[in-house]
Design a protein around this motif. Structure first.
Motif, PDB file in Angstrom:
ATOM      1  N   HIS A  92       0.838  -1.208   0.000  1.00 20.89           N
ATOM      2  CA  HIS A  92       0.000   0.000   0.000  1.00 20.89           C
ATOM      3  C   HIS A  92       0.866   1.249   0.000  1.00 20.89           C
ATOM      4  CE1 HIS A  92      -3.635  -2.325   0.640  1.00 20.89           C
ATOM      5  NE2 HIS A  92      -3.059  -2.937   1.679  1.00 20.89           N
ATOM      6  N   VAL A 149      -8.199  -9.503   4.245  1.00 18.84           N
ATOM      7  CA  VAL A 149      -8.474  -8.304   3.463  1.00 18.84           C
ATOM      8  C   VAL A 149      -7.822  -7.118   4.175  1.00 18.84           C
ATOM      9  CG1 VAL A 149     -10.221  -6.776   2.494  1.00 18.84           C
ATOM     10  CG2 VAL A 149     -10.655  -9.228   2.621  1.00 18.84           C
ATOM     11  N   THR A 150      -7.019  -6.345   3.403  1.00 18.05           N
ATOM     12  CA  THR A 150      -6.410  -5.124   3.937  1.00 18.05           C
ATOM     13  C   THR A 150      -6.783  -3.941   3.049  1.00 18.05           C
ATOM     14  OG1 THR A 150      -4.360  -5.441   2.690  1.00 18.05           O
ATOM     15  CG2 THR A 150      -4.466  -6.419   4.905  1.00 18.05           C
ATOM     16  N   ALA A 151      -6.920  -2.771   3.666  1.00 19.78           N
ATOM     17  CA  ALA A 151      -7.254  -1.555   2.926  1.00 19.78           C
ATOM     18  C   ALA A 151      -6.438  -0.401   3.480  1.00 19.78           C
ATOM     19  CB  ALA A 151      -8.746  -1.238   3.023  1.00 19.78           C
ATOM     20  N   SER A 152      -6.182   0.597   2.614  1.00 16.24           N
ATOM     21  CA  SER A 152      -5.315   1.721   2.979  1.00 16.24           C
ATOM     22  C   SER A 152      -6.031   3.042   2.727  1.00 16.24           C
ATOM     23  CB  SER A 152      -4.013   1.653   2.183  1.00 16.24           C
ATOM     24  OG  SER A 152      -3.242   2.832   2.388  1.00 16.24           O
ATOM     25  N   SER A 176      -6.619   1.926  -1.921  1.00 16.89           N
ATOM     26  CA  SER A 176      -6.366   0.565  -2.411  1.00 16.89           C
ATOM     27  C   SER A 176      -6.731  -0.466  -1.344  1.00 16.89           C
ATOM     28  CB  SER A 176      -4.892   0.414  -2.795  1.00 16.89           C
ATOM     29  OG  SER A 176      -4.068   0.583  -1.646  1.00 16.89           O
ATOM     30  N   PHE A 177      -7.061  -1.672  -1.805  1.00 12.79           N
ATOM     31  CA  PHE A 177      -7.271  -2.782  -0.873  1.00 12.79           C
ATOM     32  C   PHE A 177      -6.748  -4.064  -1.526  1.00 12.79           C
ATOM     33  CE2 PHE A 177     -10.965  -3.111  -3.528  1.00 12.79           C
ATOM     34  CZ  PHE A 177     -11.266  -4.467  -3.585  1.00 12.79           C
ATOM     35  N   CYS A 178      -6.368  -5.027  -0.673  1.00 16.64           N
ATOM     36  CA  CYS A 178      -5.805  -6.298  -1.160  1.00 16.64           C
ATOM     37  C   CYS A 178      -6.534  -7.456  -0.492  1.00 16.64           C
ATOM     38  CB  CYS A 178      -4.309  -6.392  -0.847  1.00 16.64           C
ATOM     39  SG  CYS A 178      -3.315  -5.158  -1.693  1.00 16.64           S
TER      40      CYS A 178
END
Length: 296
Positions: free
Chosen positions: A62, A79-82, A86-88
């Motif tokens: 990120h 799940v990760t988000a910034s 963006s998110f992954c």
């Protein structure tokens, strides 16, 4: 900076994180996976339970601080988000487990760039600022109208009070005139009576022989006195009636003017309420237009 592992409301392990700062953290349901995100946009996978020295793996994916981390209830998807938009989506594979082929098909195009996101956020802030300025201007206009209406109402009340006091003074003057007229008539009657009595006494001594004639004269004078008294009484009654009519007329005119002023005050208050409603409707329409522009 450090990471602490609590158990039963007490810290059982603490490791040094060196120079990076955590912005979010998440522990899986089975208690075997601990994932964190830092302010630099990196994602860390810790060996859990924590041990000394701390062991973790790190991925820099990120461009800004990671503000959201969530592990699925099946403990196999992360799940990760910034803050950069963006998110992954991550697959969690335990040691010794067979990796499952990627079940997701990802789009290659970027739906929105960081510059477009910043532009949209700037537009939203600008619209919010315009809405706040509009609210401030409307509030100022409302306060200005309230002050104007308050001053106008005070002026009307002051004018009505002045006219009321003037009418009260006029009524008091008329009543004093009536009292003075009554006193003058009483004084005149007393003087006439005293003059007649003195004349009778003087003439009784000087003209005893003409007593009958003088009695006749006295009767005539008494009749004239009674006539004068009746005339004065009628005049007094007519004067009182005329004054009462004038007072009644003045009261009616004052009541009519007061009712007119009250109607004007009510109309101005109603107009003020309608303007307030119109301003509220404009604010509401402005907010709806702003929401539509944001959605567009």
């Amino acid at each position: 900076f450090s990471a602490k592992g609590p158990e039963e409301s007490r810290i059982v392990q603490e490791i040094d994180l060196h120079s990076f700062v955590l912005s979010s953290v998440c522990l899986s349901n089975n208690g075997k996976t601990l994932v964190s995100g830092s302010t630099t946009g990196a994602v860390q996978l810790f060996t859990y339970p924590l041990s000394l020295p701390g062991e973790w793996k790190e991925w820099r994916v990120h461009g800004d601080a990671v503000n959201f981390i969530k592990i699925s209830h099946t403990n196999d998807i992360l799940v990760t988000a910034s803050k950069d938009g963006s998110f992954c989506v991550w697959d969690i594979v335990m040691d010794g487990a067979q990796k499952v082929e990627d079940p997701y098909s990802y789009a290659l195009e970027i739906l929105i760039t960081k510059s477009e996101l910043e532009e949209k956020n700037g537009l939203i802030e600008e619209l919010k600022q315009k809405v706040d300025e509009s609210k401030t201007e409307c509030a100022y206009q409302l306060r200005l109208k309230d002050n104007q209406n308050t001053d106008m109402i005070k002026e009307i009340n002051k004018k009505a009070k002045s006219e009321k006091e003037s009418l009260a003074r006029t009524i008091t003057t008329l009543q004093q005139d009536i009292e003075n007229s009554k006193k003058e008539n009483d004084n005149l009657l007393q003087k006439v009576r005293a003059s007649n009595e003195r004349t009778l006494l003087d003439q009784s001594d000087m003209y005893k022989s003409k007593l009958v004639v003088e009695y006749d004269k006295f009767d005539k004078m008494e009749a004239a006195y009674n006539d004068m008294k009746d005339i004065n009484k009628r005049k007094t009654e007519e004067l009182e009636k005329s004054i009462e009519q004038r007072v009644e007329k003045i009261k009616k005119e004052f009541d009519s003017k007061l009712a007119k002023y009250e109607d004007e005050v009510k109309l101005r208050e109603k107009a003020g309420d309608e303007k307030v409603k119109a301003v509220e409707e404009i604010l509401k329409q402005t907010e709806e237009d702003a929401d539509k522009e944001i959605l567009e």
